[in-house]
Each structure stands twice: as C-alpha cells, then as structure tokens.
Design a protein around this motif. Structure first.
Motif, PDB file in Angstrom:
ATOM      1  N   ILE A   1     -48.211 -21.857  24.628  1.00  0.00           N
ATOM      2  CA  ILE A   1     -47.069 -22.525  25.260  1.00  0.00           C
ATOM      3  C   ILE A   1     -45.834 -22.406  24.382  1.00  0.00           C
ATOM      4  CG2 ILE A   1     -46.155 -24.766  25.973  1.00  0.00           C
ATOM      5  CD1 ILE A   1     -48.971 -25.511  26.817  1.00  0.00           C
ATOM      6  N   THR A   2     -45.982 -22.581  23.064  1.00  0.00           N
ATOM      7  CA  THR A   2     -44.850 -22.482  22.152  1.00  0.00           C
ATOM      8  C   THR A   2     -44.250 -21.083  22.170  1.00  0.00           C
ATOM      9  OG1 THR A   2     -45.826 -24.163  20.705  1.00  0.00           O
ATOM     10  CG2 THR A   2     -44.123 -22.754  19.749  1.00  0.00           C
ATOM     11  N   LEU A   3     -45.105 -20.063  22.154  1.00  0.00           N
ATOM     12  CA  LEU A   3     -44.625 -18.683  22.187  1.00  0.00           C
ATOM     13  C   LEU A   3     -43.900 -18.375  23.490  1.00  0.00           C
ATOM     14  CD1 LEU A   3     -47.653 -16.775  20.600  1.00  0.00           C
ATOM     15  CD2 LEU A   3     -45.359 -17.000  19.649  1.00  0.00           C
ATOM     16  N   ILE A   4     -44.476 -18.835  24.610  1.00  0.00           N
ATOM     17  CA  ILE A   4     -43.851 -18.588  25.911  1.00  0.00           C
ATOM     18  C   ILE A   4     -42.507 -19.292  25.995  1.00  0.00           C
ATOM     19  CG2 ILE A   4     -44.049 -19.026  28.391  1.00  0.00           C
ATOM     20  CD1 ILE A   4     -47.051 -18.619  28.108  1.00  0.00           C
ATOM     21  N   SER A   5     -42.451 -20.539  25.540  1.00  0.00           N
ATOM     22  CA  SER A   5     -41.207 -21.307  25.596  1.00  0.00           C
ATOM     23  C   SER A   5     -40.127 -20.669  24.736  1.00  0.00           C
ATOM     24  CB  SER A   5     -41.454 -22.746  25.146  1.00  0.00           C
ATOM     25  OG  SER A   5     -42.406 -23.375  25.973  1.00  0.00           O
ATOM     26  N   ALA A   6     -40.504 -20.220  23.545  1.00  0.00           N
ATOM     27  CA  ALA A   6     -39.528 -19.580  22.661  1.00  0.00           C
ATOM     28  C   ALA A   6     -39.008 -18.291  23.279  1.00  0.00           C
ATOM     29  CB  ALA A   6     -40.175 -19.295  21.299  1.00  0.00           C
ATOM     30  N   SER A   7     -39.903 -17.492  23.847  1.00  0.00           N
ATOM     31  CA  SER A   7     -39.493 -16.255  24.507  1.00  0.00           C
ATOM     32  C   SER A   7     -38.581 -16.549  25.681  1.00  0.00           C
ATOM     33  CB  SER A   7     -40.722 -15.471  24.977  1.00  0.00           C
ATOM     34  OG  SER A   7     -41.552 -15.146  23.891  1.00  0.00           O
ATOM     35  N   PHE A   8     -38.895 -17.624  26.401  1.00  0.00           N
ATOM     36  CA  PHE A   8     -38.094 -18.010  27.560  1.00  0.00           C
ATOM     37  C   PHE A   8     -36.678 -18.394  27.130  1.00  0.00           C
ATOM     38  CE2 PHE A   8     -36.697 -20.719  31.022  1.00  0.00           C
ATOM     39  CZ  PHE A   8     -37.179 -20.043  32.142  1.00  0.00           C
ATOM     40  N   LEU A   9     -36.546 -19.166  26.052  1.00  0.00           N
ATOM     41  CA  LEU A   9     -35.231 -19.574  25.572  1.00  0.00           C
ATOM     42  C   LEU A   9     -34.424 -18.382  25.080  1.00  0.00           C
ATOM     43  CD1 LEU A   9     -36.183 -22.824  23.640  1.00  0.00           C
ATOM     44  CD2 LEU A   9     -34.904 -22.671  25.784  1.00  0.00           C
ATOM     45  N   ILE A  10     -35.083 -17.439  24.409  1.00  0.00           N
ATOM     46  CA  ILE A  10     -34.398 -16.238  23.940  1.00  0.00           C
ATOM     47  C   ILE A  10     -33.899 -15.419  25.132  1.00  0.00           C
ATOM     48  CG2 ILE A  10     -34.697 -14.029  22.755  1.00  0.00           C
ATOM     49  CD1 ILE A  10     -36.666 -15.504  20.880  1.00  0.00           C
ATOM     50  N   ALA A  11     -34.766 -15.301  26.150  1.00  0.00           N
ATOM     51  CA  ALA A  11     -34.399 -14.530  27.333  1.00  0.00           C
ATOM     52  C   ALA A  11     -33.243 -15.187  28.075  1.00  0.00           C
ATOM     53  CB  ALA A  11     -35.606 -14.386  28.269  1.00  0.00           C
ATOM     54  N   SER A  12     -33.248 -16.534  28.146  1.00  0.00           N
ATOM     55  CA  SER A  12     -32.213 -17.234  28.897  1.00  0.00           C
ATOM     56  C   SER A  12     -30.834 -17.030  28.281  1.00  0.00           C
ATOM     57  CB  SER A  12     -32.529 -18.729  28.983  1.00  0.00           C
ATOM     58  OG  SER A  12     -32.468 -19.327  27.705  1.00  0.00           O
ATOM     59  N   SER A  13     -30.780 -16.861  26.963  1.00  0.00           N
ATOM     60  CA  SER A  13     -29.492 -16.669  26.308  1.00  0.00           C
ATOM     61  C   SER A  13     -28.900 -15.303  26.618  1.00  0.00           C
ATOM     62  CB  SER A  13     -29.652 -16.836  24.789  1.00  0.00           C
ATOM     63  OG  SER A  13     -30.473 -15.815  24.251  1.00  0.00           O
ATOM     64  N   ALA A  14     -29.767 -14.362  27.037  1.00  0.00           N
ATOM     65  CA  ALA A  14     -29.305 -13.004  27.302  1.00  0.00           C
ATOM     66  C   ALA A  14     -29.066 -12.741  28.788  1.00  0.00           C
ATOM     67  CB  ALA A  14     -30.336 -12.007  26.762  1.00  0.00           C
ATOM     68  N   LEU A  15     -29.461 -13.669  29.651  1.00  0.00           N
ATOM     69  CA  LEU A  15     -29.341 -13.462  31.088  1.00  0.00           C
ATOM     70  C   LEU A  15     -28.163 -14.236  31.663  1.00  0.00           C
ATOM     71  CD1 LEU A  15     -33.133 -13.539  31.978  1.00  0.00           C
ATOM     72  CD2 LEU A  15     -31.682 -11.541  31.722  1.00  0.00           C
ATOM     73  N   ALA A  16     -27.933 -14.056  32.969  1.00  0.00           N
ATOM     74  CA  ALA A  16     -26.710 -14.562  33.595  1.00  0.00           C
ATOM     75  C   ALA A  16     -26.650 -16.080  33.627  1.00  0.00           C
ATOM     76  CB  ALA A  16     -26.602 -13.998  35.011  1.00  0.00           C
ATOM     77  N   GLY A  17     -27.725 -16.782  33.890  1.00  0.00           N
ATOM     78  CA  GLY A  17     -27.704 -18.230  34.010  1.00  0.00           C
ATOM     79  C   GLY A  17     -29.039 -18.728  34.488  1.00  0.00           C
ATOM     80  N   GLY A  18     -29.082 -20.022  34.810  1.00  0.00           N
ATOM     81  CA  GLY A  18     -30.331 -20.595  35.272  1.00  0.00           C
ATOM     82  C   GLY A  18     -30.194 -22.078  35.457  1.00  0.00           C
ATOM     83  N   MET A  19     -31.299 -22.799  35.289  1.00  0.00           N
ATOM     84  CA  MET A  19     -31.276 -24.249  35.460  1.00  0.00           C
ATOM     85  C   MET A  19     -32.397 -24.889  34.661  1.00  0.00           C
ATOM     86  SD  MET A  19     -32.961 -24.836  39.258  1.00  0.00           S
ATOM     87  CE  MET A  19     -31.890 -23.656  40.085  1.00  0.00           C
ATOM     88  N   ILE A  20     -32.251 -26.180  34.408  1.00  0.00           N
ATOM     89  CA  ILE A  20     -33.304 -26.983  33.794  1.00  0.00           C
ATOM     90  C   ILE A  20     -33.382 -28.292  34.564  1.00  0.00           C
ATOM     91  CG2 ILE A  20     -31.716 -27.966  32.074  1.00  0.00           C
ATOM     92  CD1 ILE A  20     -34.148 -27.962  30.129  1.00  0.00           C
ATOM     93  N   GLY A  21     -34.620 -28.781  34.829  1.00  0.00           N
ATOM     94  CA  GLY A  21     -34.739 -29.942  35.685  1.00  0.00           C
ATOM     95  C   GLY A  21     -36.006 -30.738  35.478  1.00  0.00           C
ATOM     96  N   VAL A  22     -36.103 -31.797  36.262  1.00  0.00           N
ATOM     97  CA  VAL A  22     -37.276 -32.669  36.250  1.00  0.00           C
ATOM     98  C   VAL A  22     -37.829 -32.772  37.663  1.00  0.00           C
ATOM     99  CG1 VAL A  22     -36.557 -34.015  34.245  1.00  0.00           C
ATOM    100  CG2 VAL A  22     -35.826 -34.723  36.527  1.00  0.00           C
ATOM    101  N   LYS A  23     -39.120 -33.016  37.742  1.00  0.00           N
ATOM    102  CA  LYS A  23     -39.812 -33.025  39.036  1.00  0.00           C
ATOM    103  C   LYS A  23     -40.698 -34.260  39.139  1.00  0.00           C
ATOM    104  CE  LYS A  23     -41.636 -29.245  40.706  1.00  0.00           C
ATOM    105  NZ  LYS A  23     -42.510 -28.054  40.896  1.00  0.00           N
ATOM    106  N   TYR A  24     -40.756 -34.824  40.360  1.00  0.00           N
ATOM    107  CA  TYR A  24     -41.708 -35.886  40.686  1.00  0.00           C
ATOM    108  C   TYR A  24     -42.499 -35.441  41.906  1.00  0.00           C
ATOM    109  CZ  TYR A  24     -43.605 -40.020  42.931  1.00  0.00           C
ATOM    110  OH  TYR A  24     -44.459 -40.895  43.546  1.00  0.00           O
ATOM    111  N   GLY A  25     -43.830 -35.630  41.862  1.00  0.00           N
ATOM    112  CA  GLY A  25     -44.626 -35.192  42.991  1.00  0.00           C
ATOM    113  C   GLY A  25     -45.930 -35.955  43.120  1.00  0.00           C
ATOM    114  N   VAL A  26     -46.619 -35.658  44.198  1.00  0.00           N
ATOM    115  CA  VAL A  26     -47.973 -36.156  44.427  1.00  0.00           C
ATOM    116  C   VAL A  26     -48.862 -34.950  44.665  1.00  0.00           C
ATOM    117  CG1 VAL A  26     -47.306 -38.401  45.327  1.00  0.00           C
ATOM    118  CG2 VAL A  26     -47.477 -36.475  46.892  1.00  0.00           C
ATOM    119  N   GLY A  27     -50.084 -35.025  44.172  1.00  0.00           N
ATOM    120  CA  GLY A  27     -50.993 -33.895  44.309  1.00  0.00           C
ATOM    121  C   GLY A  27     -52.395 -34.340  44.672  1.00  0.00           C
TER     122      GLY A  27
END
Length: 209
Positions: free
Chosen positions: A5-31
């Motif tokens: 998870i740490t490796l994926i998250s770090a890669s994701f943050l590095i990728a986000s800095s090089a790409l056009a944009g995106g979003m960050i959010g929170v979710k509530y649900g039932v499953g």
C-alpha cells in the motif's frame, strides 16, 4: 500488505504531480458481504455448503488522477481505514475473522450525459485476513489464507456541487476462493474453502486539484 500500500500510494502521488489534475475525497456507504462455505468432507461425514451475509456501513478515502492521453479516463486508489470483524454464530462459540487494509486500485471512465457525468469503474481489491477463530471450541485453525482479493466493477453518476464534486455509485466485487485448514477433536486436518462477494452503495464528496 502495508508495504505494498505504501509503495502504491507513493507511486500514485508521484504520478499525480506529473499529470493534468485529479481529485481527493471521502466516501460513506453501506455494503453487503455474502460468504459461502463450500461443501467439504471430514472423516466419513460430508457437510453441505452454507451461505450467510453481513451488512455494514463503512467509510473510505480515495484519490484519482486524470490520464490526459484519453479524455474522461482516470486512475484511482481507495482505502478503508478500519478493521472489520466478520462473525457467524455457531452452536458453542462465535466464529470470526478480521479484515484490514482494504485497498482498491481502479480505472474510471466518465462521459457527460447532459448536466451530470456517468461513469464506469473497474479494478482490483485486496484486504488482509487475520485473527481467524473457528466456530467450535474443539476446532483448531492450523493455517489460513492471508488475503482476500478480487475484481471490482462499478457504475455511478457525478455532478458539481458548488466548489466540490458529488458522486453516487454502486459496486460489485467477486472475491477469489480462500482456504482454511482445521483440526477437530483430534481428527485429521481438513481443508475448508469459501467464496465471497460484496455489493456496495455509496455517496462521496471530493475536491479537485
């Protein structure tokens, strides 16, 4: 799992800095998690398959980055920061297991349908399995699979809400078969397998960047 998870998250943050944009959010649900213990044979006795389900609320955090090569396509990661205890009543005690570090990596494709965006998402989910306890005090758990993982598919709608982005979605996850090895009353060890599927309904709020 935590290192992955740490490796994926770090890669994701590095990728986000090089790409056009995106979003960050929170979710509530039932499953609803539905699990099936498959039929098995112990000694001369064959036990039929059993299916039970558990309903629960949950929360998650997620982040997505747009992939500029394809209009409407983004890559995302979602993480549930809780440990879930799943129990099934037995005759003499409660059987249970704990799921933690539930993480989903996914791709999402959205299309404007007039005032809102409809989207389809698909990805792969994985969670750690721990603290497995058998139904009966006379049963010993010798070994078990460490992960619950499977393919996730979902659909939803997205719209702007003031300076935020609102979403409503439904997802379905079909998990791989998991195995546990047990011994009861000094008998020979038996492999038991189970299958599970998860259906969720959720709403989320996100901020673009």
């Amino acid at each position: 799992m935590k290192k992955i998870i740490t490796l994926i998250s770090a890669s994701f943050l590095i990728a986000s800095s090089a790409l056009a944009g995106g979003m960050i959010g929170v979710k509530y649900g039932v499953g609803e998690l539905e699990g099936t213990q498959n039929a098995y044979t112990a000694g001369s006795t064959t036990y039929a398959a059993q299916t039970k389900s558990e309903d629960s609320e949950y929360g998650a955090i997620f982040a997505e980055v747009e992939l500029p090569q394809v209009d409407g396509l983004s890559l995302g990661i979602e993480y549930v920061p809780y440990t879930a205890t799943i129990t099934v009543d037995g005759n003499s005690s409660d059987s249970h297991l704990e799921l933690s570090d539930y993480t989903t990596i996914y791709g999402l494709y959205s299309q404007d349908v007039g005032g809102v965006n409809a989207y389809f998402k698909g990805g792969y989910s994985i969670a750690d399995i721990g603290n497995v306890k058998a139904n009966y005090t006379s049963t010993t758990v010798n070994s078990h699979d460490d992960n619950l993982e499977g393919i996730m598919l979902g659909v939803g709608v997205q719209a702007d809400i003031a300076a935020l982005i609102g979403r409503a979605e439904v997802t379905y996850t079909d998990f791989d078969t998991v195995k546990v090895n047990t011994t009861s009353n000094g008998s020979a060890a038996v492999d038991k397998t189970g299958d599970a599927e998860l259906l969720t309904f959720s709403v989320s709020i996100a901020k673009s960047f």
